[in-house]
Design a protein around this motif. Structure first.
Motif, PDB file in Angstrom:
ATOM      1  N   ASP A  73       0.860  -1.312  -0.017  1.00  0.00           N
ATOM      2  CA  ASP A  73      -0.022  -0.071  -0.092  1.00  0.00           C
ATOM      3  C   ASP A  73       0.531   1.137  -0.033  1.00  0.00           C
ATOM      4  O   ASP A  73       0.238   2.325   0.412  1.00  0.00           O
ATOM      5  CB  ASP A  73      -0.863  -0.027   1.319  1.00  0.00           C
ATOM      6  CG  ASP A  73      -1.989  -0.954   1.074  1.00  0.00           C
ATOM      7  OD1 ASP A  73      -2.073  -1.549   0.049  1.00  0.00           O
ATOM      8  OD2 ASP A  73      -2.635  -1.438   2.085  1.00  0.00           O
ATOM      9  N   LEU A  77       0.029   5.088   1.158  1.00  0.00           N
ATOM     10  CA  LEU A  77       0.410   5.525   2.412  1.00  0.00           C
ATOM     11  C   LEU A  77       1.444   6.509   2.195  1.00  0.00           C
ATOM     12  O   LEU A  77       1.188   7.473   3.238  1.00  0.00           O
ATOM     13  CB  LEU A  77       0.921   4.122   3.146  1.00  0.00           C
ATOM     14  CG  LEU A  77       0.099   3.256   3.756  1.00  0.00           C
ATOM     15  CD1 LEU A  77       0.826   1.950   4.109  1.00  0.00           C
ATOM     16  CD2 LEU A  77      -0.661   3.635   4.578  1.00  0.00           C
ATOM     17  N   ALA A  80      -0.186  10.050   1.987  1.00  0.00           N
ATOM     18  CA  ALA A  80      -1.042  10.118   3.181  1.00  0.00           C
ATOM     19  C   ALA A  80      -0.047  10.936   4.148  1.00  0.00           C
ATOM     20  O   ALA A  80      -0.203  11.553   4.946  1.00  0.00           O
ATOM     21  CB  ALA A  80      -1.828   9.180   3.372  1.00  0.00           C
ATOM     22  N   MET A  81       1.214  10.068   4.366  1.00  0.00           N
ATOM     23  CA  MET A  81       1.994  10.206   5.319  1.00  0.00           C
ATOM     24  C   MET A  81       2.654  11.887   4.868  1.00  0.00           C
ATOM     25  O   MET A  81       2.747  12.534   5.835  1.00  0.00           O
ATOM     26  CB  MET A  81       3.181   9.546   5.427  1.00  0.00           C
ATOM     27  CG  MET A  81       4.293   9.586   6.341  1.00  0.00           C
ATOM     28  SD  MET A  81       5.052   8.105   7.002  1.00  0.00           S
ATOM     29  CE  MET A  81       6.441   8.151   6.214  1.00  0.00           C
ATOM     30  N   THR A  84      -0.002  14.386   6.070  1.00  0.00           N
ATOM     31  CA  THR A  84      -0.178  14.361   7.761  1.00  0.00           C
ATOM     32  C   THR A  84       1.361  15.266   8.121  1.00  0.00           C
ATOM     33  O   THR A  84       0.964  15.939   9.064  1.00  0.00           O
ATOM     34  CB  THR A  84      -0.020  13.003   8.520  1.00  0.00           C
ATOM     35  OG1 THR A  84      -1.183  12.341   8.014  1.00  0.00           O
ATOM     36  CG2 THR A  84      -0.161  13.154   9.835  1.00  0.00           C
ATOM     37  N   LEU A 231      -2.542  10.157   6.937  1.00  0.00           N
ATOM     38  CA  LEU A 231      -2.507   8.786   7.477  1.00  0.00           C
ATOM     39  C   LEU A 231      -3.458   8.685   8.458  1.00  0.00           C
ATOM     40  O   LEU A 231      -4.201   7.359   8.401  1.00  0.00           O
ATOM     41  CB  LEU A 231      -1.382   8.786   8.410  1.00  0.00           C
ATOM     42  CG  LEU A 231       0.049   8.109   7.625  1.00  0.00           C
ATOM     43  CD1 LEU A 231       1.016   8.245   8.515  1.00  0.00           C
ATOM     44  CD2 LEU A 231      -0.113   7.016   6.910  1.00  0.00           C
ATOM     45  N   THR A 234      -6.718   7.734   6.450  1.00  0.00           N
ATOM     46  CA  THR A 234      -6.486   6.582   5.968  1.00  0.00           C
ATOM     47  C   THR A 234      -6.701   5.289   6.882  1.00  0.00           C
ATOM     48  O   THR A 234      -7.242   4.362   6.553  1.00  0.00           O
ATOM     49  CB  THR A 234      -4.985   6.243   5.363  1.00  0.00           C
ATOM     50  OG1 THR A 234      -4.555   7.449   4.543  1.00  0.00           O
ATOM     51  CG2 THR A 234      -4.712   4.931   4.644  1.00  0.00           C
ATOM     52  N   LEU A 235      -6.364   5.498   8.060  1.00  0.00           N
ATOM     53  CA  LEU A 235      -6.384   4.553   9.235  1.00  0.00           C
ATOM     54  C   LEU A 235      -7.872   4.342   9.357  1.00  0.00           C
ATOM     55  O   LEU A 235      -8.529   2.993   9.642  1.00  0.00           O
ATOM     56  CB  LEU A 235      -5.472   5.049  10.368  1.00  0.00           C
ATOM     57  CG  LEU A 235      -5.553   4.083  11.673  1.00  0.00           C
ATOM     58  CD1 LEU A 235      -4.287   4.466  12.541  1.00  0.00           C
ATOM     59  CD2 LEU A 235      -6.827   4.247  12.292  1.00  0.00           C
ATOM     60  N   ARG A 246      -3.767  -2.723   6.369  1.00  0.00           N
ATOM     61  CA  ARG A 246      -3.628  -1.256   6.489  1.00  0.00           C
ATOM     62  C   ARG A 246      -3.495  -0.223   7.460  1.00  0.00           C
ATOM     63  O   ARG A 246      -2.888   0.326   7.719  1.00  0.00           O
ATOM     64  CB  ARG A 246      -4.445  -0.708   5.099  1.00  0.00           C
ATOM     65  CG  ARG A 246      -4.081   0.500   4.733  1.00  0.00           C
ATOM     66  CD  ARG A 246      -4.899   0.999   3.831  1.00  0.00           C
ATOM     67  NE  ARG A 246      -5.097   0.344   2.461  1.00  0.00           N
ATOM     68  CZ  ARG A 246      -5.879   0.429   1.563  1.00  0.00           C
ATOM     69  NH1 ARG A 246      -6.863   1.186   1.592  1.00  0.00           N
ATOM     70  NH2 ARG A 246      -5.872  -0.425   0.443  1.00  0.00           N
ATOM     71  N   ALA A 250      -0.606   2.002   8.992  1.00  0.00           N
ATOM     72  CA  ALA A 250      -0.915   3.432   9.212  1.00  0.00           C
ATOM     73  C   ALA A 250      -0.542   3.934  10.601  1.00  0.00           C
ATOM     74  O   ALA A 250       0.153   4.833  10.689  1.00  0.00           O
ATOM     75  CB  ALA A 250      -2.208   3.982   8.823  1.00  0.00           C
ATOM     76  N   ILE A 254       2.264   6.320  11.814  1.00  0.00           N
ATOM     77  CA  ILE A 254       2.094   7.760  12.768  1.00  0.00           C
ATOM     78  C   ILE A 254       2.853   7.588  13.822  1.00  0.00           C
ATOM     79  O   ILE A 254       3.527   8.657  14.379  1.00  0.00           O
ATOM     80  CB  ILE A 254       0.658   7.608  13.097  1.00  0.00           C
ATOM     81  CG1 ILE A 254      -0.297   8.156  11.890  1.00  0.00           C
ATOM     82  CG2 ILE A 254       0.199   8.606  14.256  1.00  0.00           C
ATOM     83  CD1 ILE A 254      -1.855   7.610  12.366  1.00  0.00           C
TER      84      ILE A 254
END
Lengths: 284, 257
Positions: A73, A77, A80-81, A84, A231, A234-235, A246, A250, A254
């Motif tokens: 993923d 991810l 998304a990271m 964040t 993230l 996503t979580l 996943r 995530a 984090i």
């Protein structure tokens, strides 16, 4: 001294000093190996628990599955990271700017402090999770709303620590500055600011962690509306889909972000204080 | 050194009174003339107003009544101050700490580099310019503090029990060095202490103060010429002066009780 210089160098170390040196050597190694060992054992125990008991992956995914998720993923991810991270870093920077500026204003003017400090406290004690939905309504951009959330959480420790720090200068030094006719600006720059530095850096360490927490909370509340933030969104989404591999992936990312933020702020603090402040000194 | 009677006045305190809120009379009717070149000790028990007197002279406080006159008016270069603690900036090096009085007047480091070095040489710390205060012993920190007070070559140096927190061996050494320093830069010193021995060894005028209300009750002269050396501490003259000062101090304490 001449005798000693001519004599062959024989280090005489008594038993106590030898033991102390040995302990120090062991501690240096153990500092890294012990936590690493705990981590390996925990992951192993986790793996064994999941495989032996045949736990279904939608209840607890094994470490192998989580690792696979991180890899498979990654294209989802990683952005998304980044989001964040951007949210956290911006919130922290704004918290530093706002917190320090307000702290300076408070210490320069008693009236300003009396007027506004209670509201800074109210902003701090009101749970950010309760404010987030409002911000979402009033601010068009989901990113801006999330940023505001994270900022509110992160800025207070900087404000309160810096305010205390700016007031913590040695009284005799204050008197000395008065006797030598220091200007307000000189007093702030040469006396109050350096005195406040250790306090500010302590606040920064707390604010770094809080900025991430604020970002995660904001994503939970604001990212829910399909805005696809970072993230934490996503979580949350992974949990709705029972994609626990996943979800854990995530979560681990984090945590890793939190560790990195703490490491960076600790390093900055150490570098800025190591030459003079008691907290950064090693005792012999 | 000019004999006491022939020294021109530097600073005159006339009918000084200081009352703190809550009717605490810190000083009552204090009259004192400090002459150029004096090494004056203010000796007295706690609460006799000796520190208050220093704060009034330094301008940190203003008298309730009375006035303080400086001969030729007071300029910004007139004062150097040494507190009971070294009061150094821990984030700055020794040289930067000594630079402070100049720096606050907007004078760059390079312009006064030589003055700073000279002051540090006088206190024996020329090799510690780049050290931070935490690397120094208590006595060395106090030397930096003294270097900072004299680097601008002020007309008057105020010292508020500067050696009270140091051990006796360090204190004796700093007493000797202080006399050499004063001779070298020729300034006037007002030295607050509650040690009879220190006041006799260092000063040529001892002003004895009593408490509740703070006031001057005696003035003694220590006419032993400078330079005074370690041998002065064991001389008959020293013993006689010490006895006189002790009696005056005893009276000050007796009156308060």
């Amino acid at each position: 001294m001449t005798i000693a210089e001519n004599a062959p160098v024989v280090e005489v170390i008594d038993a106590e000093e030898a033991a102390r040196a040995r302990r120090a050597r062991i501690n240096r190694i153990a500092k890294w190996t012990l936590p690493s060992l705990v981590m390996v054992l925990t992951i192993l125990a986790w793996h064994l628990y999941v495989t032996i008991n045949e736990i279904p992956h939608y209840i607890l995914p094994g470490p192998v599955l989580v690792a696979q998720s991180i890899l498979s993923d990654w294209e989802l991810l990683w952005p998304a990271m980044l989001t964040t991270t951007r949210l956290t870093v911006f919130a922290l920077l704004l918290a530093i700017l706002g917190g320090v500026a307000l702290a300076v204003a408070f210490t320069q003017s008693k009236w300003a402090e009396m007027s506004f400090f209670p509201y800074a406290v109210i902003l701090q004690v009101t749970p950010v999770i309760a404010i987030a939905p409002l911000l979402q309504i009033y601010m068009e951009s989901a990113f801006a709303a999330a940023l505001a959330c994270a900022w509110i959480v992160a800025f207070f420790p900087i404000l309160s620590n810096t305010t205390i720090g700016l007031k913590s200068a040695d009284h005799n030094l204050e008197d000395l500055f008065t006797i030598y006719g220091a200007t307000r600006w000189q007093r702030l720059r040469l006396l109050a600011a350096p005195s406040a530095l250790p306090f500010f850096l302590g606040g920064l360490k707390i604010a770094g962690g809080l900025a991430l927490i604020g970002a995660v909370v904001a994503e939970f509340v604001i990212g829910r509306a399909g805005t696809g933030l970072g993230l934490a969104s996503t979580l949350l989404e992974a949990s709705y889909r029972f994609n626990f591999g996943r979800l854990y992936a995530a979560l681990i990312l984090i945590s890793a972000m939190g560790v990195v933020i703490f490491a960076i702020t600790s390093f900055i603090s150490h570098m800025m204080l190591r030459k003079w402040h008691e907290s950064a000194l090693k005792r012999d | 050194m000019t004999p006491l009677a022939e020294r021109p006045p530097l600073l005159t305190m006339s009918h000084i009174e200081k009352t703190f809120s809550g009717d605490v009379v810190a000083l009552r009717d204090m009259n004192l003339t400090v002459n150029e070149g004096d090494f004056m000790s203010l000796l007295g028990p706690s609460g006799c107003g000796k520190s208050t007197a220093l704060r009034l002279i330094s301008g940190l406080m203003h008298p309730t009544r009375g006035k303080i006159d400086w001969a030729g008016g007071q300029g910004s270069d007139d004062l150097g101050v040494v507190f009971q603690e070294p009061t150094l900036m821990p984030w700055a090096t020794v040289a930067q700490n000594v630079w402070l009085p100049f720096r606050l007047k907007g004078i760059g480091y390079n312009e006064v580099k030589d003055d700073i070095l000279e002051a540090l040489k006088l206190v024996g710390l020329e090799n510690f310019q780049t050290a931070y205060p935490r690397e120094l012993s208590g006595g060395m920190k106090m030397r930096v503090s003294i270097a900072r007070a004299m680097v601008t070559k002020p007309r008057l140096i105020l010292m508020d029990e500067p050696f009270a927190a140091l051990d006796e061996i360090t204190r004796f050494k700093l007493n000797n060095d202080l006399l050499e320093l004063k001779a070298a830069i020729g300034c006037t010193v007002i030295f607050v202490t509650h040690s009879v021995f220190e006041s006799v060894f260092l000063s040529d005028r001892i002003v004895v103060m009593a408490a509740r209300p703070g006031r001057v009750i005696h003035e003694l002269e220590v006419d032993t010429p400078y330079p005074r050396h370690e041998s002065f501490r064991t001389s008959a003259e020293y013993a006689a002066h010490t006895r006189a000062a002790s009696e005056a101090l005893g009276e000050a304490i007796g009156e308060a009780a």
